[in-house]
Design an enzyme around this catalytic site. Structure first.
Site, PDB file in Angstrom:
ATOM      1  N   HIS A  68      21.347   5.179   9.264  1.00 13.06           N
ATOM      2  CA  HIS A  68      19.948   5.647   9.232  1.00 13.06           C
ATOM      3  C   HIS A  68      19.813   7.158   9.455  1.00 13.06           C
ATOM      4  CE1 HIS A  68      15.664   3.908   9.864  1.00 13.06           C
ATOM      5  NE2 HIS A  68      15.597   5.109   9.330  1.00 13.06           N
ATOM      6  N   TYR A  81      12.875  -1.032  11.649  1.00  9.31           N
ATOM      7  CA  TYR A  81      11.518  -1.418  11.228  1.00  9.31           C
ATOM      8  C   TYR A  81      11.121  -2.788  11.785  1.00  9.31           C
ATOM      9  CZ  TYR A  81      12.455   2.209   7.670  1.00  9.31           C
ATOM     10  OH  TYR A  81      12.804   3.365   7.018  1.00  9.31           O
TER      11      TYR A  81
HETATM   12  N1  LIG Z   1      15.490   6.920   6.074  1.00 10.89           N
HETATM   13  C1  LIG Z   1      14.505   7.352   6.835  1.00 10.89           C
HETATM   14  O1  LIG Z   1      14.718   8.039   7.852  1.00 10.89           O
HETATM   15  C2  LIG Z   1      13.073   7.023   6.470  1.00 10.89           C
HETATM   16  C3  LIG Z   1      12.022   7.679   7.112  1.00 10.89           C
HETATM   17  C4  LIG Z   1      10.716   7.377   6.720  1.00 10.89           C
HETATM   18  C5  LIG Z   1      10.482   6.445   5.729  1.00 10.89           C
HETATM   19  N2  LIG Z   1      11.544   5.786   5.134  1.00 10.89           N
HETATM   20  C6  LIG Z   1      11.308   4.750   4.086  1.00 10.89           C
HETATM   21  O2  LIG Z   1      10.500   5.294   3.057  1.00 10.89           O
HETATM   22  C7  LIG Z   1       9.346   4.481   2.883  1.00 10.89           C
HETATM   23  C8  LIG Z   1       8.179   5.279   2.378  1.00 10.89           C
HETATM   24  O3  LIG Z   1       7.833   6.321   3.262  1.00 10.89           O
HETATM   25  P1  LIG Z   1       6.571   6.254   4.244  1.00 10.89           P
HETATM   26  O4  LIG Z   1       6.210   4.861   4.529  1.00 10.89           O
HETATM   27  O5  LIG Z   1       6.925   7.153   5.379  1.00 10.89           O
HETATM   28  O6  LIG Z   1       5.397   7.000   3.472  1.00 10.89           O
HETATM   29  P2  LIG Z   1       4.801   7.047   1.990  1.00 10.89           P
HETATM   30  O7  LIG Z   1       5.390   5.974   1.150  1.00 10.89           O
HETATM   31  O8  LIG Z   1       4.915   8.454   1.538  1.00 10.89           O
HETATM   32  O9  LIG Z   1       3.270   6.786   2.254  1.00 10.89           O
HETATM   33  C9  LIG Z   1       2.797   5.571   2.746  1.00 10.89           C
HETATM   34  C10 LIG Z   1       1.310   5.750   3.057  1.00 10.89           C
HETATM   35  O10 LIG Z   1       0.606   6.040   1.861  1.00 10.89           O
HETATM   36  C11 LIG Z   1      -0.419   5.070   1.666  1.00 10.89           C
HETATM   37  N3  LIG Z   1      -0.509   4.816   0.237  1.00 10.89           N
HETATM   38  C12 LIG Z   1       0.411   4.225  -0.552  1.00 10.89           C
HETATM   39  N4  LIG Z   1       0.020   4.192  -1.836  1.00 10.89           N
HETATM   40  C13 LIG Z   1      -1.197   4.795  -1.865  1.00 10.89           C
HETATM   41  C14 LIG Z   1      -2.103   5.076  -2.909  1.00 10.89           C
HETATM   42  N5  LIG Z   1      -1.866   4.734  -4.180  1.00 10.89           N
HETATM   43  N6  LIG Z   1      -3.283   5.700  -2.583  1.00 10.89           N
HETATM   44  C15 LIG Z   1      -3.549   6.045  -1.307  1.00 10.89           C
HETATM   45  N7  LIG Z   1      -2.705   5.817  -0.272  1.00 10.89           N
HETATM   46  C16 LIG Z   1      -1.530   5.181  -0.553  1.00 10.89           C
HETATM   47  C17 LIG Z   1      -0.003   3.858   2.451  1.00 10.89           C
HETATM   48  O11 LIG Z   1      -1.115   3.117   2.894  1.00 10.89           O
HETATM   49  P3  LIG Z   1      -1.349   1.565   2.460  1.00 10.89           P
HETATM   50  O12 LIG Z   1      -0.143   0.815   2.943  1.00 10.89           O
HETATM   51  O13 LIG Z   1      -2.601   1.196   3.149  1.00 10.89           O
HETATM   52  O14 LIG Z   1      -1.474   1.553   0.953  1.00 10.89           O
HETATM   53  C18 LIG Z   1       0.701   4.510   3.642  1.00 10.89           C
HETATM   54  O15 LIG Z   1      -0.220   4.918   4.626  1.00 10.89           O
HETATM   55  C19 LIG Z   1       9.157   3.839   4.263  1.00 10.89           C
HETATM   56  O16 LIG Z   1       8.271   2.735   4.225  1.00 10.89           O
HETATM   57  C20 LIG Z   1      10.581   3.506   4.587  1.00 10.89           C
HETATM   58  O17 LIG Z   1      10.990   2.348   3.868  1.00 10.89           O
HETATM   59  C21 LIG Z   1      12.832   6.080   5.474  1.00 10.89           C
END
Ligand SMILES: NC(=O)c1ccc[n+]([C@@H]2O[C@H](COP(=O)([O-])OP(=O)(O)OC[C@H]3O[C@@H](n4cnc5c(N)ncnc54)[C@H](OP(=O)(O)O)[C@@H]3O)[C@@H](O)[C@H]2O)c1
Length: 266
Positions: A115, A61
């Site tokens: 990861h 990241y």
């Molecule tokens: N281990 C892995 O391979 C892996 C892969 C993917 C992700 N991850 C981890 O998991 C975390 C979360 O997953 P993600 O970032 O993929 O997606 P997510 O948390 O499912 O969704 C994030 C998105 O939702 C929006 N959002 C958040 N709260 C909201 C709300 N209350 N209303 C409307 N929109 C909202 C955010 O925009 P805003 O920021 O504008 O609010 C962003 O665009 C990552 O940040 C990372 O730390 C790990």
């Protein structure tokens, strides 16, 4: 072995899962993918301000520096940090742990994950080096991400040490009771990522529960993880959405609501 099924409600807002009987992991943490630079730093400070005590990052990241700075500047004693060894860095564990500790400004990392399975394989040799890092005292708990059950079992069989955590893509549409139970049986805490991106937030059971409880569909999704004892790490860069996403202590889904949401996974 710790009781992986145990969910300890310490305060109404910070239920935790205990890893290896030692490390308490808040059930709701902040995903930090995309939170970089000065705006990212500001968002991380906001998240700590509104109550997040678990931050999920990764070398991939490219924001460990921002995470480390935000945690140090906030001066809070109880923040947990997860970071991850990039699968392409397999074989360079020592170098990247040293780098992560430096950027995160900590002597001891709370949780270190592989990861992805490097090259698609479980790689017990890589796992052994994570376990050695834990034994050296520089990491409190070690785990993996995106591993299958067979790959988890391969690590356990080869080393006698089972990952404390498997972080996988999870949400109502991906719900699999068998997979959840299989993690529990193995003593592996399931941590779900992309809870919103993996979800159709307009799905009927989510909208219905949101309407009944006067909350958002996102809050229902977070609450549903919590009631299953699954650690969840929604990402938001916006202070208001950060606060709302973890404000789920004021309502509970009943058994019928949970069952209806679970059924989205079929
Ligand atoms: N281990 C892995 O391979 C892996 C892969 C993917 C992700 N991850 C981890 O998991 C975390 C979360 O997953 P993600 O970032 O993929 O997606 P997510 O948390 O499912 O969704 C994030 C998105 O939702 C929006 N959002 C958040 N709260 C909201 C709300 N209350 N209303 C409307 N929109 C909202 C955010 O925009 P805003 O920021 O504008 O609010 C962003 O665009 C990552 O940040 C990372 O730390 C790990």
């Amino acid at each position: 072995m710790s009781d992986p099924g145990a969910t300890t409600p310490t305060t109404p807002t910070t239920p935790v899962r205990t890893l290896d009987g030692t490390l308490d992991l808040p059930l709701v943490g902040l995903g930090t993918y995309g939170l970089r630079g000065q705006a990212g730093y500001r968002s991380l400070r906001d998240a700590l301000d509104v109550g997040y005590r678990l931050l999920d990052t990764a070398t991939m990241y490219e924001n460990e520096d921002e995470v480390g700075r935000a945690v140090a500047d906030a001066g809070l004693p109880d923040v947990r940090i997860t970071t991850k060894l990039h699968h392409e860095h397999a074989g360079r564990e020592e170098e990247f742990l040293t780098r992560s500790l430096r950027l995160l400004r900590v002597d001891v990392l709370d949780l270190w994950l592989i990861h992805w399975p490097p090259g698609g394989a479980a790689r017990p040799d890589v796992w052994e080096r994570l376990v050695a890092a834990r034994e050296s005292g520089r990491v409190r708990a070690v785990g993996v991400s995106n591993y299958s059950l067979a790959q988890l079992d391969e690590l356990t069989a080869a080393t006698g040490v089972t990952p404390a955590v498997n972080q996988v893509k999870w949400g109502p549409a991906l719900f699999d009771a068998g997979l959840l139970a299989a993690h529990r049986e193995r003593g592996v805490v399931l941590e779900g990522y992309s809870p919103f991106k993996a979800t159709d937030l307009a799905a009927g059971p989510l909208r219905a529960a949101a309407g009944r409880h006067g909350v958002s569909a996102e809050q229902v999704v977070v609450r549903w993880h919590l009631q299953h004892g699954v650690v969840v790490i929604p990402k938001s860069g916006d202070r208001e959405r950060q606060a709302r996403n973890r404000d789920v202590a004021g309502f509970a889904l009943d058994a019928a609501e949970v069952a209806a949401i679970d059924a989205l996974g079929r």
